[in-house]
Design a protein around this motif. Structure first.
Motif, PDB file in Angstrom:
ATOM      1  N   ALA A 112       0.835  -1.205   0.000  1.00 47.84           N
ATOM      2  CA  ALA A 112       0.000   0.000   0.000  1.00 47.84           C
ATOM      3  C   ALA A 112       0.869   1.254   0.000  1.00 47.84           C
ATOM      4  CB  ALA A 112      -0.921  -0.019   1.213  1.00 47.84           C
ATOM      5  N   GLN A 113       1.955   1.213   0.787  1.00 47.93           N
ATOM      6  CA  GLN A 113       2.856   2.366   0.821  1.00 47.93           C
ATOM      7  C   GLN A 113       3.524   2.582  -0.538  1.00 47.93           C
ATOM      8  OE1 GLN A 113       5.439   1.245   4.026  1.00 47.93           O
ATOM      9  NE2 GLN A 113       4.083   2.027   5.632  1.00 47.93           N
ATOM     10  N   GLN A 136       3.087   5.732  -3.080  1.00 47.75           N
ATOM     11  CA  GLN A 136       4.241   6.441  -3.631  1.00 47.75           C
ATOM     12  C   GLN A 136       4.196   6.431  -5.159  1.00 47.75           C
ATOM     13  OE1 GLN A 136       7.959   4.864  -2.322  1.00 47.75           O
ATOM     14  NE2 GLN A 136       9.213   6.283  -3.510  1.00 47.75           N
ATOM     15  N   SER A 137       3.773   5.264  -5.733  1.00 45.39           N
ATOM     16  CA  SER A 137       3.688   5.168  -7.192  1.00 45.39           C
ATOM     17  C   SER A 137       2.644   6.131  -7.752  1.00 45.39           C
ATOM     18  CB  SER A 137       3.350   3.729  -7.596  1.00 45.39           C
ATOM     19  OG  SER A 137       4.355   2.846  -7.188  1.00 45.39           O
ATOM     20  N   LYS A 138       1.526   6.255  -7.037  1.00 45.83           N
ATOM     21  CA  LYS A 138       0.486   7.182  -7.510  1.00 45.83           C
ATOM     22  C   LYS A 138       0.973   8.634  -7.433  1.00 45.83           C
ATOM     23  CE  LYS A 138      -3.529   4.269  -6.631  1.00 45.83           C
ATOM     24  NZ  LYS A 138      -4.810   4.105  -5.934  1.00 45.83           N
ATOM     25  N   GLY A 161       2.770  13.334 -10.545  1.00 43.91           N
ATOM     26  CA  GLY A 161       3.830  14.249 -10.973  1.00 43.91           C
ATOM     27  C   GLY A 161       4.196  14.031 -12.428  1.00 43.91           C
ATOM     28  N   SER A 162       4.251  12.733 -12.820  1.00 41.02           N
ATOM     29  CA  SER A 162       4.617  12.396 -14.186  1.00 41.02           C
ATOM     30  C   SER A 162       3.557  12.857 -15.175  1.00 41.02           C
ATOM     31  CB  SER A 162       4.823  10.886 -14.290  1.00 41.02           C
ATOM     32  OG  SER A 162       5.053  10.513 -15.621  1.00 41.02           O
ATOM     33  N   ILE A 163       2.278  12.651 -14.841  1.00 43.69           N
ATOM     34  CA  ILE A 163       1.206  12.994 -15.779  1.00 43.69           C
ATOM     35  C   ILE A 163       1.112  14.497 -15.990  1.00 43.69           C
ATOM     36  CG2 ILE A 163      -0.749  13.218 -14.181  1.00 43.69           C
ATOM     37  CD1 ILE A 163      -0.785  11.306 -17.489  1.00 43.69           C
ATOM     38  N   PHE A 213       1.697   2.763 -13.119  1.00 43.35           N
ATOM     39  CA  PHE A 213       2.255   3.968 -12.493  1.00 43.35           C
ATOM     40  C   PHE A 213       3.753   3.825 -12.219  1.00 43.35           C
ATOM     41  CE2 PHE A 213      -2.087   3.707 -10.372  1.00 43.35           C
ATOM     42  CZ  PHE A 213      -2.713   4.353 -11.416  1.00 43.35           C
ATOM     43  N   GLN A 214       4.436   2.908 -12.911  1.00 45.46           N
ATOM     44  CA  GLN A 214       5.835   2.633 -12.594  1.00 45.46           C
ATOM     45  C   GLN A 214       6.741   3.133 -13.708  1.00 45.46           C
ATOM     46  OE1 GLN A 214       7.071   1.012  -9.673  1.00 45.46           O
ATOM     47  NE2 GLN A 214       8.916   1.942 -10.492  1.00 45.46           N
TER      48      GLN A 214
END
Length: 732
Positions: free
Chosen positions: A357-358, A362-364, A369-371, A543-544
């Motif tokens: 979950a953590q 973090q991935s989201k 930020g990436s999107i 999201f990676q």
């Protein structure tokens, strides 16, 4: 007296075994409750030969001392008795024929064995006092205070055993202390426990075998040889219904081994051990023969007293209670350890879920930020360059040249295309996550779609100094293929775009196409930067990104490859990666040829499906209780008829009778292939075959596909994905 008569009958059998037929209660269907329509009796011994017919009928056992018996040599009475028990007799056809021949009317029925008759009369005419003296001499030859002292000592030992059981002492301690005290009290040369089916692990392998052996022993002195770990299985195996007799309360008391009528094999074994007299009492735990409590007198014969036999019986019953309690305790300990392991497993799962979950959170954050970065870049180009074109188009004195206008418009178009692709990826991924994405299966041309991808690749690589090549290895006969053309184009475009992105100027990207009867293989090969082996597993994670969005040199949202993998799996296919850092990567997509034309006229087909009765039977062949239970509960709740088969040997025949719509296999590769090959040979096969795997590669899938497997599911099983596949398969 009764014992001597029984031995006399056994001697008659031994001497005339080849000439006649011997029957007793062991030859009946049930020897525990012998009852006919006209008569009820305890047991019997019948010997029939041309020279003599002798029946010993034990009508009932009055107590431990007296029996009521009938002895007859009358032909008609024996024939009448055989007619009474005939429905319950179990003997071979050969013996039955021989018995009928002996009792046929043309035989002489007069008893001519006078030796046997005289021996029987000698036993019956002995003074009764000699017989009863066997039981009374214990009390007649000892003072009353000695008798009472022995009785009190017996009670003390039984009480001590009870206390040891209540104190939950170790079984070894209880048995050792008990047999030592009993041996001392009864002045027995050697008291031992012969345990049945003791588990022993072989030295070479981990295999467990079971043996019968002496596990406990108490001796009067060191002169008596030890028999610990002694095994004698051959004698017991040759004694018919030996274990059943002991379970029915039988015990053995032998006063003199040399002059006894016991089994010859057992007699020889006792003589080798130097045993002159013995008592054998069964230890029965939960209606099973756990072992034998055996007393040995080694240097001389011994007349066993009824009080000694009864005391040993009591000891065996107390030991049975101790053994039962010890077994229950061991089961509880095993369950306790199992529960502790499950708790540890659940705690580890919770910890892993928290870490996951953590990481997801973090991935989201990285994705957001990436999107924002990916959206800002093309929008800035579109807004900036379109504003520049608008401004200079209004200035009549300083107009832009045609070449500059075309260049700006091309940049705006490229930015718009990237922006559209980015938005489409996000929307497609959201639909797939929500279970809304469906495939539109139709017949497509592999040549056309590879040319389209090739042209798109050339356009993407324009002005980047990258060479794009198409290597079509298919034949015109295999050009047509069933798939979702739009989704297949999206899969290949994502991979080609990704390959060009990570290939430096001067590099090369090859689009390779191969085809066989059952599947198509696409390979996108590049000479780019490559991927580290430990990072390959992260490629298809949503999201990676392999770089941080703030510092990375390559653009992307981390959704492209994750979306590609989902679309490939929707087709029932596989995607694999091979990569060498600094040399490049090869992405391989394997898709099965799915001849599903149901989406051409969806409205008509939905109406047709509604008009017919749908087969919703699903057969599961599975050994894993958790997976089997999960599948049964989930599919039953979804209104499917589920049949769970475990026995593989019967599964194939049952499947042909059940005629299911779907068969799900949760077996290893070899068993799955054997089942699928057997079912594939059936010309009337009309069901869908699915396998469950932890993981699967291209070679595995090719073998499974060639063996008749239609699809696969990967662990852990996801309810939404499973139900969606079942719905699609059943409707089609």
């Amino acid at each position: 007296m009764f014992t001597k008569i029984s031995h006399l009958w056994q001697e008659l059998v031994n001497e005339n075994e080849d000439e006649g037929i011997y029957l007793n209660e062991d030859n009946l269907v049930s020897s525990t409750n012998i009852e006919t329509t006209k008569q009820k009796f305890h047991s019997f011994k019948l010997f029939v030969s041309p020279k003599i017919q002798a029946l010993l009928l034990i009508e009932k056992q009055i107590n431990q001392v007296y029996y009521q018996i009938t002895v007859t040599f009358d032909y008609q009475e024996i024939v009448d008795f055989l007619e009474l028990i005939q429905p319950q007799i179990i003997i071979s056809n050969e013996k039955l024929t021989k018995l009928n021949q002996i009792l046929s009317k043309d035989q002489n029925k007069d008893c001519s064995n006078h030796t046997f008759i005289f021996a029987l009369l000698r036993i019956l005419t002995e003074p009764l006092c000699l017989q009863e003296g066997y039981f009374g001499d214990y009390y007649q030859n000892q003072p009353i205070e000695v008798i009472l002292r022995n009785r009190i000592e017996q009670e003390r030992i039984l009480h001590q055993v009870t206390q040891q059981i209540q104190q939950d002492l170790d079984l070894l301690i209880i048995i050792k202390m008990t047999i030592e005290q009993v041996q001392t009290l009864l002045q027995i040369d050697r008291l031992l426990i012969y345990q049945i089916k003791v588990p022993v692990q072989k030295k070479i392998s981990d295999e467990i075998k079971f043996i019968d052996t002496v596990t406990y022993e108490a001796k009067v002195s060191s002169i008596i040889p030890s028999v610990l770990n002694f095994q004698e299985e051959s004698c017991f195996n040759n004694i018919k219904n030996c274990e059943e007799k002991y379970l029915n309360g039988f015990y053995l008391a032998v006063e003199d081994v040399d002059n006894s009528n016991i089994n010859n094999c057992l007699k020889e074994s006792m003589q080798k051990l130097g045993v002159q007299a013995k008592i054998v009492v069964p230890i029965i735990v939960q209606n099973k023969l756990w072992g034998l409590l055996i007393a040995h007198q080694c240097f001389s014969p011994r007349k066993w007293k009824s009080s000694e036999v009864n005391f040993l019986k009591n000891i065996s019953e107390y030991l049975a209670v101790a053994i039962y309690q010890y077994n229950c305790y061991q089961k509880l300990e095993k369950q306790k350890k199992l529960l502790e392991q499950q708790i540890e497993k659940k705690a580890k799962e919770l910890q892993d879920a928290l870490i996951a979950a953590q990481i997801a959170n973090q991935s989201k954050t990285e994705f957001l930020g990436s999107i924002s970065h990916e959206l800002r870049t093309p929008l800035t180009c579109i807004i900036g360059l379109s504003g520049t074109l608008l401004h200079w188009s209004q200035d009549k004195q300083h107009k832009l040249s045609t070449e500059q206008q075309i260049r700006y418009l091309r940049i705006i178009q490229d930015s718009g295309r990237k922006l559209l692709q980015l938005i489409n990826n996000i929307l497609d991924f959201a639909d797939i996550e929500a279970g809304k994405s469906l495939l539109f299966i139709e017949q497509i041309s592999l040549q056309n779609i590879s040319n389209m991808i090739y042209l798109a690749g050339i356009e993407i690589a324009r002005n980047q100094g990258i060479s794009v090549k198409l290597d079509n290895l298919t034949t015109p006969e295999l050009d047509l293929f069933y798939a979702d053309g739009e989704r297949l184009y999206q899969i290949l475009l994502n991979l080609v775009d990704n390959a060009i992105k990570f290939t430096p100027s001067g590099g090369e990207v090859i689009i390779r196409l191969m085809r066989n009867q059952n599947q198509v293989i696409f390979q996108i090969e590049d000479t780019g930067i490559g991927i580290y082996e430990e990072q390959i597993s992260l490629l298809f994670t949503k999201f990676q990104q392999l770089e941080n969005y703030r510092t990375r040199t390559y653009s992307g949202t981390g959704l492209g490859l994750a979306l590609t993998k989902h679309l490939v799996e929707l087709h029932g296919g596989l995607i694999e990666v091979e990569s060498v850092v600094g040399k490049g990567s090869i992405f391989t997509v394997i898709l099965p040829n799915s001849e599903e034309k149901n989406n051409i006229k969806p409205k008509i087909i939905e109406k047709e499906i509604g008009d017919i009765k749908i087969n919703k039977t699903i057969v599961i062949i599975c050994d894993d209780d958790e997976i089997g239970t999960f599948l049964c509960e989930l599919l039953t709740a979804a209104d499917y008829q589920v049949i769970w088969l475990i026995d593989v040997s019967e599964a194939i025949n049952r499947i042909k009778l059940i005629n299911p719509a779907v068969v799900i296999l949760e077996k290893n590769q070899q068993i799955s292939l054997s089942i699928s090959n057997a079912l594939k040979n059936d010309e009337n096969k009309s069901f869908y075959l699915i396998v469950i795997r932890d993981e699967i590669n291209g070679n595995d899938w090719e073998n499974l596909s060639n063996s008749g497997i239609d699809e696969y599911l990967l662990k852990p099983l996801l309810p939404r994905v499973l139900l969606k596949k079942m719905s699609r398969i059943i409707k089609n």
